[in-house]
Design a protein around this motif. Structure first.
Motif, PDB file in Angstrom:
ATOM      1  N   PRO A 235      33.207  40.048  43.974  1.00  0.00           N
ATOM      2  CA  PRO A 235      33.835  39.097  44.901  1.00  0.00           C
ATOM      3  C   PRO A 235      32.936  38.730  46.079  1.00  0.00           C
ATOM      4  O   PRO A 235      32.896  37.561  46.500  1.00  0.00           O
ATOM      5  N   GLY A 236      32.183  39.718  46.621  1.00  0.00           N
ATOM      6  CA  GLY A 236      31.298  39.421  47.748  1.00  0.00           C
ATOM      7  C   GLY A 236      30.200  38.456  47.370  1.00  0.00           C
ATOM      8  O   GLY A 236      29.857  37.541  48.139  1.00  0.00           O
ATOM      9  N   ASP A 237      29.621  38.642  46.161  1.00  0.00           N
ATOM     10  CA  ASP A 237      28.568  37.734  45.698  1.00  0.00           C
ATOM     11  C   ASP A 237      29.094  36.314  45.533  1.00  0.00           C
ATOM     12  O   ASP A 237      28.435  35.329  45.907  1.00  0.00           O
ATOM     13  N   VAL A 238      30.296  36.203  44.961  1.00  0.00           N
ATOM     14  CA  VAL A 238      30.886  34.884  44.726  1.00  0.00           C
ATOM     15  C   VAL A 238      31.233  34.213  46.050  1.00  0.00           C
ATOM     16  O   VAL A 238      31.019  33.008  46.236  1.00  0.00           O
ATOM     17  N   ARG A 239      31.741  35.007  46.983  1.00  0.00           N
ATOM     18  CA  ARG A 239      32.080  34.436  48.291  1.00  0.00           C
ATOM     19  C   ARG A 239      30.823  33.929  49.006  1.00  0.00           C
ATOM     20  O   ARG A 239      30.841  32.875  49.656  1.00  0.00           O
ATOM     21  N   ARG A 240      29.712  34.646  48.845  1.00  0.00           N
ATOM     22  CA  ARG A 240      28.471  34.265  49.505  1.00  0.00           C
ATOM     23  C   ARG A 240      27.791  33.084  48.817  1.00  0.00           C
ATOM     24  O   ARG A 240      27.326  32.147  49.472  1.00  0.00           O
ATOM     25  N   ASP A 241      27.763  33.129  47.467  1.00  0.00           N
ATOM     26  CA  ASP A 241      26.970  32.155  46.716  1.00  0.00           C
ATOM     27  C   ASP A 241      27.801  31.058  46.061  1.00  0.00           C
ATOM     28  O   ASP A 241      27.236  30.110  45.508  1.00  0.00           O
ATOM     29  N   GLY A 242      29.107  31.214  46.069  1.00  0.00           N
ATOM     30  CA  GLY A 242      29.955  30.217  45.413  1.00  0.00           C
ATOM     31  C   GLY A 242      30.052  30.382  43.915  1.00  0.00           C
ATOM     32  O   GLY A 242      30.682  29.581  43.225  1.00  0.00           O
ATOM     33  N   GLY A 243      29.452  31.409  43.372  1.00  0.00           N
ATOM     34  CA  GLY A 243      29.467  31.664  41.932  1.00  0.00           C
ATOM     35  C   GLY A 243      28.529  32.798  41.596  1.00  0.00           C
ATOM     36  O   GLY A 243      28.003  33.447  42.515  1.00  0.00           O
ATOM     37  N   PRO A 244      28.309  33.111  40.336  1.00  0.00           N
ATOM     38  CA  PRO A 244      28.841  32.383  39.164  1.00  0.00           C
ATOM     39  C   PRO A 244      30.319  32.686  38.933  1.00  0.00           C
ATOM     40  O   PRO A 244      30.806  33.747  39.293  1.00  0.00           O
ATOM     41  N   LEU A 245      31.007  31.728  38.311  1.00  0.00           N
ATOM     42  CA  LEU A 245      32.412  31.915  37.960  1.00  0.00           C
ATOM     43  C   LEU A 245      32.621  31.549  36.495  1.00  0.00           C
ATOM     44  O   LEU A 245      32.108  30.527  36.030  1.00  0.00           O
TER      45      LEU A 245
ATOM     46  N   GLU B 271      43.805  40.462  27.343  1.00  0.00           N
ATOM     47  CA  GLU B 271      42.551  39.914  27.861  1.00  0.00           C
ATOM     48  C   GLU B 271      42.771  38.528  28.461  1.00  0.00           C
ATOM     49  O   GLU B 271      42.190  38.194  29.502  1.00  0.00           O
ATOM     50  N   TYR B 272      43.610  37.709  27.823  1.00  0.00           N
ATOM     51  CA  TYR B 272      43.904  36.388  28.368  1.00  0.00           C
ATOM     52  C   TYR B 272      44.568  36.503  29.732  1.00  0.00           C
ATOM     53  O   TYR B 272      44.204  35.776  30.675  1.00  0.00           O
ATOM     54  N   ILE B 273      45.533  37.429  29.864  1.00  0.00           N
ATOM     55  CA  ILE B 273      46.211  37.623  31.148  1.00  0.00           C
ATOM     56  C   ILE B 273      45.202  38.051  32.215  1.00  0.00           C
ATOM     57  O   ILE B 273      45.212  37.551  33.343  1.00  0.00           O
ATOM     58  N   ARG B 274      44.305  38.971  31.867  1.00  0.00           N
ATOM     59  CA  ARG B 274      43.293  39.436  32.823  1.00  0.00           C
ATOM     60  C   ARG B 274      42.377  38.286  33.245  1.00  0.00           C
ATOM     61  O   ARG B 274      42.076  38.115  34.430  1.00  0.00           O
ATOM     62  N   ARG B 275      41.952  37.460  32.288  1.00  0.00           N
ATOM     63  CA  ARG B 275      41.073  36.343  32.621  1.00  0.00           C
ATOM     64  C   ARG B 275      41.766  35.318  33.512  1.00  0.00           C
ATOM     65  O   ARG B 275      41.166  34.784  34.448  1.00  0.00           O
ATOM     66  N   ARG B 276      43.039  35.035  33.213  1.00  0.00           N
ATOM     67  CA  ARG B 276      43.759  34.056  34.029  1.00  0.00           C
ATOM     68  C   ARG B 276      43.968  34.585  35.446  1.00  0.00           C
ATOM     69  O   ARG B 276      43.837  33.836  36.423  1.00  0.00           O
ATOM     70  N   ARG B 277      44.286  35.877  35.555  1.00  0.00           N
ATOM     71  CA  ARG B 277      44.470  36.457  36.888  1.00  0.00           C
ATOM     72  C   ARG B 277      43.170  36.386  37.690  1.00  0.00           C
ATOM     73  O   ARG B 277      43.173  36.038  38.875  1.00  0.00           O
TER      74      ARG B 277
ATOM     75  N   ALA C 278      42.367  34.503  41.071  1.00  0.00           N
ATOM     76  CA  ALA C 278      41.881  35.333  42.170  1.00  0.00           C
ATOM     77  C   ALA C 278      40.591  34.784  42.745  1.00  0.00           C
ATOM     78  O   ALA C 278      40.326  34.904  43.955  1.00  0.00           O
ATOM     79  N   ALA C 279      39.760  34.171  41.915  1.00  0.00           N
ATOM     80  CA  ALA C 279      38.500  33.607  42.394  1.00  0.00           C
ATOM     81  C   ALA C 279      38.753  32.528  43.446  1.00  0.00           C
ATOM     82  O   ALA C 279      37.996  32.402  44.421  1.00  0.00           O
ATOM     83  N   THR C 280      39.810  31.772  43.254  1.00  0.00           N
ATOM     84  CA  THR C 280      40.154  30.741  44.236  1.00  0.00           C
ATOM     85  C   THR C 280      40.480  31.375  45.581  1.00  0.00           C
ATOM     86  O   THR C 280      40.062  30.883  46.642  1.00  0.00           O
ATOM     87  N   ASP C 281      41.226  32.484  45.551  1.00  0.00           N
ATOM     88  CA  ASP C 281      41.578  33.180  46.790  1.00  0.00           C
ATOM     89  C   ASP C 281      40.346  33.801  47.442  1.00  0.00           C
ATOM     90  O   ASP C 281      40.221  33.820  48.670  1.00  0.00           O
ATOM     91  N   VAL C 282      39.436  34.333  46.617  1.00  0.00           N
ATOM     92  CA  VAL C 282      38.208  34.915  47.155  1.00  0.00           C
ATOM     93  C   VAL C 282      37.377  33.838  47.852  1.00  0.00           C
ATOM     94  O   VAL C 282      36.860  34.047  48.961  1.00  0.00           O
ATOM     95  N   LEU C 283      37.240  32.682  47.231  1.00  0.00           N
ATOM     96  CA  LEU C 283      36.453  31.595  47.818  1.00  0.00           C
ATOM     97  C   LEU C 283      37.109  31.061  49.096  1.00  0.00           C
ATOM     98  O   LEU C 283      36.422  30.499  49.954  1.00  0.00           O
ATOM     99  N   ALA C 284      38.423  31.245  49.194  1.00  0.00           N
ATOM    100  CA  ALA C 284      39.129  30.795  50.400  1.00  0.00           C
ATOM    101  C   ALA C 284      39.051  31.833  51.514  1.00  0.00           C
ATOM    102  O   ALA C 284      39.751  31.719  52.522  1.00  0.00           O
ATOM    103  N   ASN C 285      38.190  32.856  51.287  1.00  0.00           N
ATOM    104  CA  ASN C 285      37.972  33.909  52.286  1.00  0.00           C
ATOM    105  C   ASN C 285      39.202  34.770  52.533  1.00  0.00           C
ATOM    106  O   ASN C 285      39.402  35.287  53.634  1.00  0.00           O
ATOM    107  N   GLY C 286      40.002  34.940  51.471  1.00  0.00           N
ATOM    108  CA  GLY C 286      41.127  35.851  51.581  1.00  0.00           C
ATOM    109  C   GLY C 286      40.653  37.291  51.708  1.00  0.00           C
ATOM    110  O   GLY C 286      39.609  37.667  51.155  1.00  0.00           O
TER     111      GLY C 286
END
Length: 288
Positions: A97-107, A50-56, A60-68
């Protein structure tokens, strides 16, 4: 132990976008994968997986916000499709991912863990080390979910379904240590994840040569060493707190590590309503 866990965390950070061979990492720090996973989950409060999944998903959220591009991000973090990645992302962050990219969160970002030594151990643990020849655990088994705190209703129902005469018969069959009626947990998920299934056996221990009635389930236990912890007090709270203290206090300060095998609780004495009890917790161990 603290150093080994921090090396594991560092190695995970280096492999968030690749395969993480936990067994190889454990061998590198001189531990078994089984022991490393159990100690990680006990001390961090979450399974290693679970820790590995959360860290990944945090990275990944950073890449999503960067419009990857979503499929590229999915592949980078080990997912074969954008759909599978989106499900994993939503399970951690509570939004796709689409919601986060549009709204900036929640994260819900998982910080990198760092294990530190603190002064504990102010409560002595009543412990002994026992070398035991091979024996068998016999009784009535069921698959039940793992519950960390409080009464496990699935185990409670399993025991309640047995007639009183069956408890008496089992007691008569037992002929070796651990003595008395036993609560046995076997095939436990190495990550010790809450809700994962284990085999619970309500029964007794018998010598390897003892004939076993055909209507009973059997767990064969090879010869080995056991750490035996005595508990006395409110049940099951004191037993569960002792179980946790083996990870936080006892194993880090003693030259032993867990080995695969069943964990066994022997109930030595109890109140009529089982509100309190004297128990022994048997854990299979080997020299670290």
């Amino acid at each position: 132990m603290i150093s080994a866990l921090n090396q594991l965390v560092d190695a995970i950070e280096d492999h968030l976008t690749g395969d993480i061979a936990v067994g190889d990492l454990a061998a590198r720090v001189g531990l078994t994968e089984y022991h490393l996973r159990r100690m990680f989950s006990s001390l961090s409060g979450m399974p290693l997986s679970e820790y590995i999944r959360r860290r990944r998903m945090t990275m990944a959220a950073t890449d999503v916000l960067a419009n990857g591009e979503l499929l590229a991000v999915a592949v980078r973090y080990g997912y074969g499709s954008a759909e599978a990645f989106s499900r994993a992302f939503r399970s951690v962050h509570g939004a796709g991912p689409g919601d986060v990219r549009r709204d900036g969160g929640p994260l819900r970002m998982q910080p990198q863990l760092r294990f530190r030594l603190t002064v504990e151990g102010n409560t002595p643990m009543d412990t002994r080390i026992a070398d035991r020849p091979a024996f068998r655990l016999i009784g009535h088994a069921a698959r039940v979910p793992l519950i960390h705190h409080g009464i496990n209703p699935h185990i409670q129902a399993h025991i309640a379904a047995l007639p009183a005469t069956e408890h008496a018969r089992l007691k008569e069959l037992g002929n070796t240590d651990p003595a008395g009626l036993l609560q046995v947990s076997d095939d436990v998920d190495p990550d010790y994840a809450e809700g994962s299934e284990l085999t619970y056996l309500h029964g007794v221990a018998v010598s390897e040569a003892t004939p076993v009635p055909g209507d009973l389930d059997v767990i064969t236990v090879p010869a080995g060493t056991w750490a035996v912890f005595h508990t006395d007090g409110e049940y099951p709270a004191v037993l569960q707190s002792t179980w946790a203290a083996t990870a936080t206090d006892w194993f880090p300060s003693n030259p032993w590590r867990l080995r695969p095998g069943p964990s066994i609780v022997a109930v030595l004495n109890r109140a009529p309503d089982f509100s309190s009890a004297s128990c022994e917790l048997w854990l299979p161990v080997e020299r670290a």
